[in-house]
Motif scaffolding. Structure first.
Motif, short mmCIF file in Angstrom:
data_model
loop_
_atom_site.label_atom_id
_atom_site.label_comp_id
_atom_site.label_asym_id
_atom_site.label_seq_id
_atom_site.Cartn_x
_atom_site.Cartn_y
_atom_site.Cartn_z
N ARG A 80 -25.27 -36.33 4.83
CA ARG A 80 -25.28 -35.26 3.61
C ARG A 80 -24.39 -35.91 2.03
NH1 ARG A 80 -21.11 -31.50 6.63
NH2 ARG A 80 -20.59 -30.69 3.93
N ILE A 81 -24.65 -37.06 2.27
CA ILE A 81 -23.79 -37.45 1.64
C ILE A 81 -24.48 -37.29 -0.33
CG2 ILE A 81 -23.09 -39.80 -0.40
CD1 ILE A 81 -22.36 -40.99 2.36
N ILE A 119 -18.31 -40.55 8.97
CA ILE A 119 -19.33 -40.37 8.63
C ILE A 119 -20.43 -39.75 8.28
CG2 ILE A 119 -20.07 -41.56 6.14
CD1 ILE A 119 -17.83 -43.28 6.24
N GLN A 120 -20.20 -38.51 7.75
CA GLN A 120 -21.89 -37.58 8.43
C GLN A 120 -23.52 -38.58 6.31
OE1 GLN A 120 -20.91 -33.77 7.94
NE2 GLN A 120 -21.78 -33.65 9.26
N GLN A 129 -14.06 -36.83 12.08
CA GLN A 129 -14.14 -38.62 10.75
C GLN A 129 -15.14 -39.48 11.35
OE1 GLN A 129 -11.78 -37.71 8.56
NE2 GLN A 129 -11.53 -36.45 9.34
N GLU A 154 -15.21 -37.51 -2.31
CA GLU A 154 -14.89 -37.54 -0.77
C GLU A 154 -15.85 -37.94 0.03
OE1 GLU A 154 -13.42 -33.67 0.34
OE2 GLU A 154 -15.44 -32.14 0.00
N ILE A 155 -16.44 -38.58 0.59
CA ILE A 155 -17.40 -38.79 2.24
C ILE A 155 -17.37 -37.24 2.75
CG2 ILE A 155 -18.94 -39.92 3.50
CD1 ILE A 155 -17.45 -42.02 1.28
N PRO A 156 -18.43 -36.51 3.21
CA PRO A 156 -18.38 -36.17 4.57
C PRO A 156 -18.69 -36.34 5.46
CG PRO A 156 -20.08 -35.88 3.48
CD PRO A 156 -19.60 -37.00 2.61
N THR A 157 -17.82 -36.13 6.26
CA THR A 157 -17.22 -36.42 7.80
C THR A 157 -17.24 -35.18 8.96
OG1 THR A 157 -15.13 -35.72 7.79
CG2 THR A 157 -15.75 -38.45 7.27
N THR A 158 -17.18 -35.61 9.77
CA THR A 158 -16.95 -34.97 11.31
C THR A 158 -15.95 -34.47 11.40
OG1 THR A 158 -17.49 -36.06 12.75
CG2 THR A 158 -19.54 -35.74 11.96
#
Length: 150
Positions: free
Chosen positions: A105-106, A101-102, A99, A92-96
């Motif tokens: 924070r990857i 993408i942050q 949705q 998963e890729i971090p999102t707010t």
């Protein structure tokens, strides 16, 4: 990550990460994608694609094979310098909450993501097309354009 880092400067070319991300999201293997820059001693910056594969479309596909498939797709659809050289596959890729993408924070701050396990380096597969035949094929005109010249 600020707007300035959404533009990747590679060998004097300004590349919009959003353009590459939008293309990757059209591929059936890709569920989520983010493109970030990593330092490169020769080209100033190189692109690193962080990809979440679609579990049904990519079932049984090794990360190296997926990276080659996606890079070939990018090389067919974009100018060669816009294809990512580094590939990393995540669950998963971090999102707010909305949705978005942050990107910041990857990977952990201050780390070199290229040193992480599972990173696929395909930088050497990216070659500038040489000669009129290669340029015609790379521009998507195919063999028809070559025969019209002769």
């Amino acid at each position: 990550m600020d707007r300035r880092k959404n533009i990747i400067r590679r060998s004097g070319e300004n590349i919009a990460a959003a353009e590459v991300e939008a293309l990757l999201l059209t591929h059936p293997l890709v569920h989520q994608a983010a493109v970030i820059s990593v330092p490169d001693a020769v080209r100033e910056e190189e692109m690193l694609a962080c990809v979440v594969l679609d579990p049904t479309a990519a079932a049984g596909l090794a990360h190296g094979d997926a990276a080659r498939t996606l890079q070939d797709f990018c090389l067919r659809e974009l100018v060669y310098c816009k294809a990512p050289g580094w590939w990393w596959f995540a669950h998963e890729i971090p999102t707010t909450g909305t949705q978005k993408i942050q990107k910041h924070r990857i990977f952990p701050a201050g780390s070199d993501p290229r040193a992480l396990a599972g990173m696929v380096d395909l930088c050497t597969r990216k070659k500038r097309p040489v000669g009129s035949r290669a340029l015609a094929l790379h521009a998507g005109r195919g063999a028809e354009a070559l025969h019209q010249k002769q």
